[in-house]
Design a protein around this motif. Structure first.
Motif, short mmCIF file in Angstrom:
data_model
loop_
_atom_site.label_atom_id
_atom_site.label_comp_id
_atom_site.label_asym_id
_atom_site.label_seq_id
_atom_site.Cartn_x
_atom_site.Cartn_y
_atom_site.Cartn_z
N ILE A 56 0.87 -1.18 0.00
CA ILE A 56 0.00 0.00 0.00
C ILE A 56 0.90 1.22 0.00
O ILE A 56 1.70 1.42 0.92
N ASN A 57 0.77 2.05 -1.02
CA ASN A 57 1.61 3.24 -1.13
C ASN A 57 0.97 4.41 -0.39
O ASN A 57 -0.15 4.81 -0.70
N ILE A 58 1.68 4.95 0.59
CA ILE A 58 1.21 6.09 1.35
C ILE A 58 1.64 7.39 0.68
O ILE A 58 0.91 8.38 0.66
N GLY A 59 2.86 7.42 0.14
CA GLY A 59 3.33 8.59 -0.58
C GLY A 59 4.20 9.52 0.23
O GLY A 59 4.76 10.48 -0.31
N SER A 60 4.32 9.27 1.53
CA SER A 60 5.21 10.05 2.37
C SER A 60 5.76 9.15 3.47
O SER A 60 5.22 8.07 3.72
N CYS A 61 6.82 9.60 4.10
CA CYS A 61 7.50 8.80 5.13
C CYS A 61 6.51 8.30 6.16
O CYS A 61 5.82 9.08 6.82
N THR A 62 6.39 6.99 6.30
CA THR A 62 5.36 6.37 7.14
C THR A 62 6.00 5.81 8.40
O THR A 62 6.71 4.82 8.37
N TYR A 63 5.71 6.49 9.51
CA TYR A 63 6.39 6.17 10.76
C TYR A 63 5.76 5.01 11.52
O TYR A 63 6.43 4.35 12.30
N SER A 64 4.46 4.77 11.32
CA SER A 64 3.81 3.74 12.13
C SER A 64 2.67 3.09 11.37
O SER A 64 1.92 3.77 10.66
N VAL A 65 2.55 1.78 11.53
CA VAL A 65 1.42 1.02 11.02
C VAL A 65 0.87 0.19 12.16
O VAL A 65 1.63 -0.26 13.03
N ALA A 66 -0.46 0.02 12.21
CA ALA A 66 -1.06 -0.71 13.32
C ALA A 66 -2.35 -1.39 12.88
O ALA A 66 -3.24 -0.74 12.33
N PHE A 67 -2.44 -2.69 13.12
CA PHE A 67 -3.69 -3.41 12.88
C PHE A 67 -4.69 -3.08 13.99
O PHE A 67 -4.33 -2.94 15.17
N GLN A 68 -5.95 -2.96 13.61
CA GLN A 68 -7.02 -2.80 14.59
C GLN A 68 -7.12 -4.10 15.38
O GLN A 68 -7.17 -5.18 14.80
N PRO A 69 -7.12 -4.05 16.73
CA PRO A 69 -6.97 -5.27 17.53
C PRO A 69 -8.05 -6.33 17.35
O PRO A 69 -7.79 -7.51 17.60
N SER A 70 -9.24 -5.94 16.93
CA SER A 70 -10.32 -6.92 16.80
C SER A 70 -10.68 -7.22 15.35
O SER A 70 -11.70 -7.86 15.09
N SER A 71 -9.85 -6.79 14.42
CA SER A 71 -10.16 -6.99 13.00
C SER A 71 -9.03 -7.74 12.29
O SER A 71 -7.85 -7.44 12.51
N PRO A 72 -9.35 -8.66 11.39
CA PRO A 72 -8.32 -9.34 10.61
C PRO A 72 -7.88 -8.53 9.39
O PRO A 72 -6.89 -8.90 8.75
N THR A 73 -8.59 -7.43 9.06
CA THR A 73 -8.32 -6.75 7.80
C THR A 73 -8.10 -5.24 7.91
O THR A 73 -7.63 -4.62 6.96
N VAL A 74 -8.45 -4.62 9.02
CA VAL A 74 -8.36 -3.16 9.13
C VAL A 74 -7.04 -2.76 9.79
O VAL A 74 -6.65 -3.31 10.82
N LEU A 75 -6.37 -1.80 9.17
CA LEU A 75 -5.13 -1.27 9.74
C LEU A 75 -5.03 0.21 9.45
O LEU A 75 -5.71 0.74 8.55
#
Length: 326
Positions: A142-161
């Protein structure tokens, strides 16, 4: 308090094992992460204090670490050379798998708590990547387009981040959506760079963000354009935040002002107090250099946490005693 010295290596991230209440991992770098080697520490809490069970040296700096949610002995580290390495605590010397797809520093890792076969990474190259630890290549970019400091999955979802980046935005993605981005929400959460984020463990739509403007902001994705609570008090940039697994309203923050602070966002206050009522509950000020990592223990008595920083120290301490009266 318990402490451990990561001699010669400056701490960037600390994580409790999801399987063992006595095991902690610390990702550290020599020369403050500017140049040189990295070291992954696997630490044990014992009656005699904190001891190093094992450590792994790497050729470049380490900026984050995450435990596998499917294998109690495996953990992944984010490296300054753009690689991600998977280590096994029962083996010696070398990573059991290594990926080299990012073109700049990997700064964040997040293992999915529901679909335990995947984890995510984010990098200064502006990309978020999804991985399976048994696959030789990433599953999705997934291209954000700028320096990406943090990624995090939603704790109760298998697909949302979610991801936060240098452009001041928080973006939320659903991997069920088609390529290229799967973006389902985008909110400007800061006028400056956003360094850290964390999903609330009890309220699935609530997320906190923080960064160089020193403020921690709490958002509800049901109303993404309006900040629910702003927590102000740090003197320098906030490097890491972590919602409590025990109290729905409590969040920890680690800052370049050398402190770890404990906050309530006000959501659990008696009398129906809601957004805008957050306040500082306490300060842990044992660090003597930039504090870069903090994490909660999932087990035992409520409120134990670990922190690490550029002072080559890991501290384990009781947040409850720091909070005082709520």
């Amino acid at each position: 308090m318990l402490s451990f010295r990561t001699t010669g290596f400056n701490g960037y991230a600390v994580k409790y094992s999801p399987f063992f209440d006595s095991r902690i991992a610390c990702a550290a770098s020599s020369n403050f992460g500017l140049v040189g080697n990295g070291r992954l520490y696997i630490l044990n809490l014992t009656p005699q204090g904190i001891v190093a069970e094992k450590w792994f040296d790497t050729q470049d700096s380490l900026f984050d670490v995450t435990f596998s949610e499917s294998n109690a002995n495996q953990l992944a580290v984010a490296s300054g050379d753009g690689s991600i390495k998977l280590f096994d605590a029962t083996l010696n010397d070398f990573p059991i798998r290594q990926w080299r797809e990012h073109t700049r520093e990997v700064f964040s890792l997040s293992w999915n708590l529901v679909d335990k076969n995947i984890f995510a990474s984010s990098s200064w190259d502006g990309n978020v990547k999804i991985w399976n630890p048994t696959a030789p290549q990433s599953l999705r970019t997934i291209n954000i387009g700028s320096c990406t400091y943090s990624v995090a999955f939603q704790p109760s979802s298998p697909t949302v981040l979610s991801a936060v980046s240098s452009d001041g935005f928080m973006r939320v993605f659903d991997l069920r959506a088609p390529e290229p981005s799967a973006e389902i929400a985008k909110t400007r959460v800061s006028p400056g760079e956003v360094l850290t984020q964390d999903w609330n463990k009890y309220r699935p739509s609530v997320i906190a963000t923080a960064g160089v403007d020193r403020s921690i902001r709490v958002w509800d994705l049901k109303m993404p354009s309006m900040c629910q609570t702003e927590l102000v008090g740090h003197e320098y940039a906030v490097r890491r935040i972590a919602w409590s697994p025990h109290w729905q309203d409590v969040v920890l923050s680690a800052s370049y002002d050398m402190s770890v602070r404990v906050w309530t966002d006000g959501s659990a206050q008696a009398g129906g107090a809601g957004p805008g009522t957050g306040r500082l509950l306490g300060v842990m000020d044992r660090h003597t250099e930039f504090c870069a990592g903090v994490d909660w223990c999932l087990f035992g008595g409520e409120g134990w946490a670990a922190s690490t920083g550029w002072d080559e120290m890991v501290w384990v301490w009781d947040v409850g005693s720091t909070m005082g009266s709520r």
